[in-house]
Design an enzyme around this catalytic site. Structure first.
Site, short mmCIF file in Angstrom:
data_model
loop_
_atom_site.label_atom_id
_atom_site.label_comp_id
_atom_site.label_asym_id
_atom_site.label_seq_id
_atom_site.Cartn_x
_atom_site.Cartn_y
_atom_site.Cartn_z
N LYS A 100 0.86 -1.17 -0.14
CA LYS A 100 0.02 -0.09 0.09
C LYS A 100 0.72 1.19 -0.04
CE LYS A 100 -2.13 -1.13 3.83
NZ LYS A 100 -1.45 -2.40 4.13
N ARG A 116 -10.14 0.52 8.29
CA ARG A 116 -9.43 -0.67 8.64
C ARG A 116 -10.43 -1.75 9.30
NH1 ARG A 116 -3.68 0.49 8.59
NH2 ARG A 116 -2.59 -1.28 9.05
N ARG A 144 11.83 -5.63 4.97
CA ARG A 144 11.73 -4.35 4.66
C ARG A 144 12.56 -3.24 5.66
NH1 ARG A 144 5.70 -1.64 5.45
NH2 ARG A 144 6.03 -2.63 7.64
N ARG A 201 11.28 -1.21 11.64
CA ARG A 201 9.84 -0.91 12.30
C ARG A 201 9.92 -1.62 13.25
NH1 ARG A 201 4.97 0.66 8.02
NH2 ARG A 201 3.98 -0.83 9.70
N ARG A 215 -0.21 -9.14 13.41
CA ARG A 215 -0.73 -8.10 12.53
C ARG A 215 -1.68 -8.61 11.37
NH1 ARG A 215 4.29 -5.09 10.73
NH2 ARG A 215 2.68 -3.77 9.40
P1 AP5 Z 1 5.10 -1.75 1.90
O1 AP5 Z 1 4.62 -0.89 0.61
O2 AP5 Z 1 5.40 -1.00 3.05
O3 AP5 Z 1 3.55 -2.42 2.31
P2 AP5 Z 1 2.34 -1.66 3.30
O4 AP5 Z 1 1.10 -2.41 2.58
O5 AP5 Z 1 2.37 -0.36 3.20
O6 AP5 Z 1 2.74 -2.22 4.62
P3 AP5 Z 1 2.55 -1.63 6.23
O7 AP5 Z 1 3.03 -2.69 7.05
O8 AP5 Z 1 3.06 -0.39 5.98
O9 AP5 Z 1 0.87 -1.81 6.39
P4 AP5 Z 1 0.35 -1.88 7.41
O10 AP5 Z 1 -0.99 -1.80 6.99
O11 AP5 Z 1 0.42 -2.98 8.46
O12 AP5 Z 1 0.71 -0.98 8.51
P5 AP5 Z 1 0.32 0.89 8.72
O13 AP5 Z 1 1.68 1.42 8.77
O14 AP5 Z 1 -0.59 1.09 7.76
O15 AP5 Z 1 5.98 -2.77 1.50
C1 AP5 Z 1 6.48 -3.78 2.38
C2 AP5 Z 1 7.67 -4.21 1.91
O16 AP5 Z 1 7.44 -4.99 0.81
C3 AP5 Z 1 8.46 -3.11 1.68
O17 AP5 Z 1 10.00 -3.66 2.05
C4 AP5 Z 1 8.38 -2.90 0.28
O18 AP5 Z 1 9.71 -2.70 -0.69
C5 AP5 Z 1 8.08 -4.52 -0.31
N1 AP5 Z 1 7.36 -4.48 -1.79
C6 AP5 Z 1 6.22 -3.64 -1.76
N2 AP5 Z 1 5.54 -4.07 -2.95
C7 AP5 Z 1 6.37 -5.21 -3.51
C8 AP5 Z 1 6.04 -5.94 -4.44
N3 AP5 Z 1 5.37 -5.83 -5.46
N4 AP5 Z 1 7.07 -7.20 -4.55
C9 AP5 Z 1 8.17 -7.16 -3.87
N5 AP5 Z 1 8.28 -6.38 -2.71
C10 AP5 Z 1 7.65 -5.46 -2.39
O19 AP5 Z 1 -0.04 0.74 10.30
C11 AP5 Z 1 0.65 0.36 11.16
C12 AP5 Z 1 -0.15 0.24 12.60
O20 AP5 Z 1 -0.53 1.36 12.67
C13 AP5 Z 1 -1.30 -0.72 12.58
O21 AP5 Z 1 -0.64 -2.03 12.94
C14 AP5 Z 1 -2.26 -0.14 13.79
O22 AP5 Z 1 -1.67 -0.33 14.81
C15 AP5 Z 1 -1.98 1.24 13.34
N6 AP5 Z 1 -3.13 1.72 12.56
C16 AP5 Z 1 -2.84 2.47 11.26
N7 AP5 Z 1 -4.04 2.66 10.56
C17 AP5 Z 1 -4.97 2.51 11.54
C18 AP5 Z 1 -6.21 2.34 11.41
N8 AP5 Z 1 -7.25 2.90 10.43
N9 AP5 Z 1 -7.09 1.92 12.62
C19 AP5 Z 1 -6.30 1.44 13.55
N10 AP5 Z 1 -5.16 1.14 13.53
C20 AP5 Z 1 -4.49 1.56 12.68
#
Ligand code: AP5
Length: 226
Positions: free
Chosen positions: A16, A91, A130, A163, A174
């Protein structure tokens, strides 16, 4: 051009953030990533950050009432009048309902929800490797998208870190949280005919191209319907 109110949906590590950065450049729309917003709040030790930290480190979601207001305020801002890109929100079903209610209040609606489809094993591989830029959250992977210089962000030269929630036991938690609380949104948006599924296990450029094509087709369909 009609407004584009876009939601990126998918498991942790589905890409994402990777695709959100590209869409932000392509579409020139404000990009609101709740994970980035919360991590910045933790770093700045704001009240929001102090509330969120424990949940995030444990791989749990922060409570709906904490995050809904943060996004509602941004959507209601002047910069988001032509649309926005949401990453990591909604979410849960209550968050999706709150987003709908806010958009109805503004006379708007969700234009498209892009689901980046990736299996659990791939998520574990991706998050295990990552590396994230400490200053601005730019994302790399030790194998799939390595930085030019080890441990240094290509874009702003800051340090690349692992992270806190990318530890193996937290990654599993997660994923469970995603399946239990976020996956029901796939049906929620499918029923509203705004869901678009993207094969997320291809290389990042191919995923980006599929998203671009999908959004272009959707625009054409919308134009024809007018
Ligand atoms: P990346 O692009 O970083 O993936 P992502 O989907 O953004 O992953 P996140 O871990 O950031 O998502 P998340 O939803 O768990 O965490 P968030 O920060 O939103 O890619 C991942 C890796 O793969 C990278 O190394 C990249 O280079 C590689 N990659 C990407 N695409 C690729 C491909 N096609 N092929 C190969 N490699 C690839 O949330 C964190 C925390 O915040 C949550 O756990 C929660 O506690 C809180 N939070 C956030 N939003 C909310 C909400 N709305 N409600 C409640 N709590 C929330």
């Amino acid at each position: 051009m009609p407004e584009l109110n876009l939601v990126l949906l998918g498991p942790p590590g589905s890409g994402k953030g990777t695709q959100g950065e590209r869409l932000n450049e392509d579409l020139r729309l404000p990009y609101y990533a709740t994970g980035d917003i919360l991590r910045a709040a933790v770093r700045d030790e704001t009240e929001l950050g102090r509330t969120a930290k424990g949940y995030m480190d444990a791989g749990d979601l922060v409570p709906d009432e904490v995050i809904v207001g943060v996004i509602a305020e941004r959507i209601d801002s002047a910069e988001a009048l032509d649309g926005f890109i949401l990453d990591g929100f909604p979410r849960t079903t209550p968050q999706a309902e709150a987003l709908d209610a806010k958009l109805v209040e503004l006379g708007r609606g969700v234009t498209a929800v892009v689901l980046i489809d990736v299996g659990d094993d791939e998520v574990v591989r991706r998050l295990g490797g990552r590396r994230t830029c400490a200053a601005n959250g730019h994302v790399f992977h030790v194998d799939f998208n390595p930085p030019k210089e080890d441990g240094v962000c290509d874009i702003d030269g800051s340090e690349l870190i692992v992270r806190d929630d990318d530890k193996p036991e937290v990654i599993r938690k997660r994923l469970n949280t995603y399946h239990a609380k976020t996956e029901p949104l796939v049906a929620y948006y499918d029923q509203r005919s705004v869901l678009r599924r993207i094969a997320g296990e291809s290389p990042p450029d191919d995923v980006a191209e599929e998203i671009r094509r999908t959004l272009a087709t959707m625009r054409l369909e919308q134009d024809e319907a007018v």
